[in-house]
Scaffold this active site. Structure first.
Site, PDB file in Angstrom:
ATOM      1  N   TYR A 170      36.935  46.145  32.262  1.00 22.01           N
ATOM      2  CA  TYR A 170      37.726  44.986  32.171  1.00 22.01           C
ATOM      3  C   TYR A 170      38.824  45.096  31.132  1.00 22.01           C
ATOM      4  O   TYR A 170      40.014  44.382  31.449  1.00 22.01           O
ATOM      5  CB  TYR A 170      36.911  44.020  31.482  1.00 22.01           C
ATOM      6  CG  TYR A 170      35.647  43.558  32.460  1.00 22.01           C
ATOM      7  CD1 TYR A 170      36.020  42.739  33.452  1.00 22.01           C
ATOM      8  CD2 TYR A 170      34.340  43.782  32.162  1.00 22.01           C
ATOM      9  CE1 TYR A 170      35.022  42.441  34.282  1.00 22.01           C
ATOM     10  CE2 TYR A 170      33.541  43.454  33.020  1.00 22.01           C
ATOM     11  CZ  TYR A 170      33.566  42.749  34.069  1.00 22.01           C
ATOM     12  OH  TYR A 170      32.635  42.510  34.803  1.00 22.01           O
TER      13      TYR A 170
ATOM     14  N   LYS B  25      45.246  23.331  32.030  1.00 23.80           N
ATOM     15  CA  LYS B  25      46.264  24.486  32.304  1.00 23.80           C
ATOM     16  C   LYS B  25      46.103  25.425  33.427  1.00 23.80           C
ATOM     17  O   LYS B  25      46.912  25.877  34.306  1.00 23.80           O
ATOM     18  CB  LYS B  25      46.697  25.094  30.928  1.00 23.80           C
ATOM     19  CG  LYS B  25      45.730  25.936  30.331  1.00 23.80           C
ATOM     20  CD  LYS B  25      45.486  27.422  30.816  1.00 23.80           C
ATOM     21  CE  LYS B  25      44.199  28.120  30.317  1.00 23.80           C
ATOM     22  NZ  LYS B  25      44.201  29.545  30.741  1.00 23.80           N
TER      23      LYS B  25
END
Length: 380
Positions: free
Chosen positions: A59, A202
């Site tokens: 990640y 958003k």
């Protein structure tokens, strides 16, 4: 007193539940701020890599993690003695994770901090509401973190800021003191609704930006969507009880700009794949991490319908996801079927002058120039 008797004060122990890119990055933020951090990871090999190699190569490739970060697959071990608990799991699996956490926190008053930016699909609840419902805890214990926070940039220690919001100013301030260091600045407010919905909404606008980017439209189209998207975000959040100023701060405008313009954004990437002609399931398959915006479109539109708020951009994102609209046709919200010229409503039925956007941009400039002292609601 001789120097040999002076010992450094140990930082607080904190737990981070979830070892994806954002959970690990926030763990690094906390550790670099002086905390001793124990991550909970589902996979043993990931827990071992974080603890032994100080890496999370899947990640956060190329990032070295602090020595004060460890990880475990044992939830009880991760939570034992934690003075603050940060939650960073996919929003749609939060409820089941909380059920596992509950036995370890129900007799404590430890602050619980949501790092998630989503709405539960089955209920339409915000993440803080899911936490309160499942754990049956005092909402004053709950805080949420939001802002222009792209994980890999922060993991590389590129400076940014965030908002820590809680109904309790004391909780928000306690979390903010822990979640700050030389490259990460935390502000506080008490508008949990606005802060959470800013982070949710958003993502939806970022999917729209990704779609038009994938189609090949240019900066004019994207700037128009961002501007009108801020209006949709503000209309929706205010109708839910938020303060409009919050949507003009770090959790709204700031996060919107960062997410819409960056190829590091998962929601932007998902939208771009949709714009290039991939179907919804193909996009889900290609994405190695969760794009929260995809799961939040339907529940947000349902909530908008309940309060009578029109969200044409988000509605068209849903149509693209459903396969009922060609991605190239996502921009007609910028035109109107009415030949009569219409005023540019920027916020709360205001027309002309670009009032909301002008104030939002001025607010962002004030935060940069004065270290947050120009912010009315986000207090350092």
């Amino acid at each position: 007193m001789s120097r040999k008797n002076v010992h450094p004060v140990a930082g607080p122990k904190v737990a981070v539940v979830g070892a994806g890119s954002w959970g690990t990055t926030f763990g690094k933020i906390l550790a670099d701020g002086g905390a001793t951090v124990v991550m909970w990871a589902r996979r043993p090999e990931l827990a071992a890599e974080i603890t032994e190699s100080k890496r999370n190569s899947r990640y956060l490739p190329g990032i070295n993690l602090p020595r004060s970060m460890t990880a475990t697959t044992d939830l009880a071990e991760a939570l034992r003695g934690a003075e603050q608990i940060y939650l960073s799991v996919p929003s749609q699996s939060l409820r089941e994770n909380l059920a596992a956490i509950r036995p370890y926190v129900e007799d404590t008053d430890v602050p619980l901090v949501s790092l998630m930016k989503g709405v539960e699909k089955s209920s339409g609840l915000r993440m803080s509401q899911v936490i309160e419902q499942v754990l049956e805890c005092d909402p004053a214990r709950i805080a949420v973190a939001s802002g222009p926070n792209l994980a890999l940039e922060i993991a590389r220690e590129q400076p940014t800021a965030a908002v820590i919001s809680s109904l309790s100013p004391e909780t928000a301030e306690a979390v903010a003191r822990c979640a700050r260091n030389k490259y990460f600045r935390s502000f506080v407010n008490t508008d949990v609704i606005g802060t959470e919905f800013g982070g949710v909404l958003k993502n939806l606008i970022a999917v729209a930006i990704g779609i038009v980017d994938g189609v090949g439209y240019g900066e004019n189209t994207k700037a128009s969507i961002i501007t009108r998207g801020l209006v949709e975000m503000t209309d929706f959040a205010v109708a839910q009880g938020a303060q409009p100023e919050t949507l003009q701060g770090l959790a709204g405008l700031g996060d919107l700009i960062a997410t819409c313009q960056s190829p590091l954004s998962r929601n932007n990437t998902a939208g771009r794949l949709l714009g290039q002609g991939y179907g919804f399931q193909d996009v889900v398959t290609q994405m190695q991490q969760t794009a929260e915006g995809l799961a939040s479109v339907a529940p947000v539109l349902q909530l908008a319908k309940q309060v009578g708020v029109d969200m044409p951009i988000v509605q068209q994102v849903k149509m693209v996801l459903d396969g009922t609209m060609d991605p190239r046709d996502i921009a007609p919200h910028l035109t109107t079927d009415d030949d009569q010229p219409q005023g540019e409503r920027t916020q709360n039925d205001q027309t002309g002058g670009g009032g909301a956007l002008r104030r939002a941009l001025q607010r962002a400039l004030d935060q940069f120039r004065h270290g947050g002292r120009g912010a009315a609601r986000d207090r350092s």
